[in-house]
Design a protein around this motif. Structure first.
Motif, PDB file in Angstrom:
ATOM      1  N   LEU A 145       5.931  21.953 -34.989  1.00 14.58           N
ATOM      2  CA  LEU A 145       4.588  22.211 -35.521  1.00 14.58           C
ATOM      3  C   LEU A 145       4.444  21.749 -36.973  1.00 14.58           C
ATOM      4  O   LEU A 145       3.346  21.412 -37.412  1.00 14.58           O
ATOM      5  CB  LEU A 145       4.245  23.698 -35.430  1.00 14.58           C
ATOM      6  N   LYS A 146       5.538  21.697 -37.714  1.00  5.64           N
ATOM      7  CA  LYS A 146       5.494  21.268 -39.111  1.00  5.64           C
ATOM      8  C   LYS A 146       5.108  19.794 -39.227  1.00  5.64           C
ATOM      9  O   LYS A 146       4.425  19.410 -40.175  1.00  5.64           O
ATOM     10  CB  LYS A 146       6.854  21.499 -39.779  1.00  5.64           C
ATOM     11  N   GLN A 150      -1.611  16.046 -34.498  1.00  6.40           N
ATOM     12  CA  GLN A 150      -2.708  16.092 -33.515  1.00  6.40           C
ATOM     13  C   GLN A 150      -2.334  17.034 -32.374  1.00  6.40           C
ATOM     14  O   GLN A 150      -1.171  17.188 -32.027  1.00  6.40           O
ATOM     15  CB  GLN A 150      -2.979  14.689 -32.956  1.00  6.40           C
ATOM     16  N   LEU A 151      -3.371  17.621 -31.787  1.00  7.80           N
ATOM     17  CA  LEU A 151      -3.176  18.559 -30.698  1.00  7.80           C
ATOM     18  C   LEU A 151      -2.511  17.908 -29.492  1.00  7.80           C
ATOM     19  O   LEU A 151      -1.705  18.548 -28.801  1.00  7.80           O
ATOM     20  CB  LEU A 151      -4.524  19.177 -30.288  1.00  7.80           C
ATOM     21  N   LYS A 152      -2.781  16.608 -29.268  1.00  7.42           N
ATOM     22  CA  LYS A 152      -2.172  15.945 -28.107  1.00  7.42           C
ATOM     23  C   LYS A 152      -0.657  15.847 -28.261  1.00  7.42           C
ATOM     24  O   LYS A 152       0.075  15.876 -27.271  1.00  7.42           O
ATOM     25  CB  LYS A 152      -2.796  14.580 -27.859  1.00  7.42           C
ATOM     26  N   GLU A 153      -0.152  15.793 -29.491  1.00 13.04           N
ATOM     27  CA  GLU A 153       1.287  15.796 -29.713  1.00 13.04           C
ATOM     28  C   GLU A 153       1.902  17.145 -29.286  1.00 13.04           C
ATOM     29  O   GLU A 153       2.955  17.183 -28.672  1.00 13.04           O
ATOM     30  CB  GLU A 153       1.619  15.531 -31.187  1.00 13.04           C
ATOM     31  N   ILE A 158       4.704  20.597 -25.187  1.00 18.44           N
ATOM     32  CA  ILE A 158       4.646  21.755 -24.279  1.00 18.44           C
ATOM     33  C   ILE A 158       4.941  21.326 -22.851  1.00 18.44           C
ATOM     34  O   ILE A 158       5.657  22.013 -22.116  1.00 18.44           O
ATOM     35  CB  ILE A 158       3.267  22.458 -24.376  1.00 18.44           C
ATOM     36  N   GLU A 159       4.415  20.188 -22.455  1.00 15.87           N
ATOM     37  CA  GLU A 159       4.585  19.703 -21.079  1.00 15.87           C
ATOM     38  C   GLU A 159       5.972  19.136 -20.839  1.00 15.87           C
ATOM     39  O   GLU A 159       6.426  19.063 -19.705  1.00 15.87           O
ATOM     40  CB  GLU A 159       3.523  18.651 -20.760  1.00 15.87           C
ATOM     41  N   ALA A 160       6.668  18.737 -21.909  1.00 11.20           N
ATOM     42  CA  ALA A 160       8.001  18.106 -21.760  1.00 11.20           C
ATOM     43  C   ALA A 160       9.029  19.071 -21.250  1.00 11.20           C
ATOM     44  O   ALA A 160       8.999  20.219 -21.305  1.00 11.20           O
ATOM     45  CB  ALA A 160       8.453  17.541 -23.112  1.00 11.20           C
TER      46      ALA A 160
END
Length: 160
Positions: A145-146, A150-153, A158-160
């Motif tokens: 998060l640091k 962008q939110l897509k990152e 999360i999906e990984a």
């Protein structure tokens, strides 16, 4: 005592216990046999309480022996219960610490997402993040998060 480290001690125990029958006739005989059985049990790591009781029952006879073997069984049960309680408490403490750490990571992630992307986006991603119970993965998300801009990152992580 002299045979305790013999490799064939298990074979000699019945004869040794038979010799102990004379002790049963003495005033403190039951106590002496109990001490001897405790010594044998503690000295022989491969012996279970059940094995020791079985050998004692076959070698010794009489009402006092039944009392002694019953005492040993109850103590073995008590020791097992006490050991189980101790292990359960240790596991509970470890599990509680793990859950507390996990909860702290989730709260830190939620705060980071709120601050970086706003409450609306946090409400969308946090239900998925709360389903993650791998503290290493949660730690990686918190640390990422640091750098995430962008939110897509975040969604990709999360999906990984």
């Amino acid at each position: 005592f002299k045979h305790i480290h013999d490799p064939d001690i298990f074979r000699k125990l019945p004869a040794i216990f038979t010799l102990m029958q004379e002790l049963l006739r003495q005033e403190r005989g039951l106590h002496t046999i109990e001490m001897l059985l405790r010594y044998v049990f503690n000295a022989l790591e491969d012996m279970t309480v059940t094995q020791l009781v079985t050998i004692a029952e076959k070698s010794l006879q009489g009402e006092m022996v039944m009392t002694l073997t019953e005492q040993l069984r109850q103590e073995g049960w008590r020791n097992g219960v006490n050991q189980g309680i101790k292990q359960g408490m240790q596991q509970g403490i470890q599990q509680g610490a793990q859950q507390g750490y996990e909860r702290g990571l989730i709260e830190a992630i939620e705060l980071g997402v709120n601050l970086k992307f706003g409450e609306e986006h946090a409400q969308k991603v946090m239900p998925v993040i709360r389903e993650i119970h791998d503290v290493n993965r949660l730690q990686a998300l918190k640390d990422a998060l640091k750098q995430i801009r962008q939110l897509k990152e975040l969604n990709a992580l999360i999906e990984a």
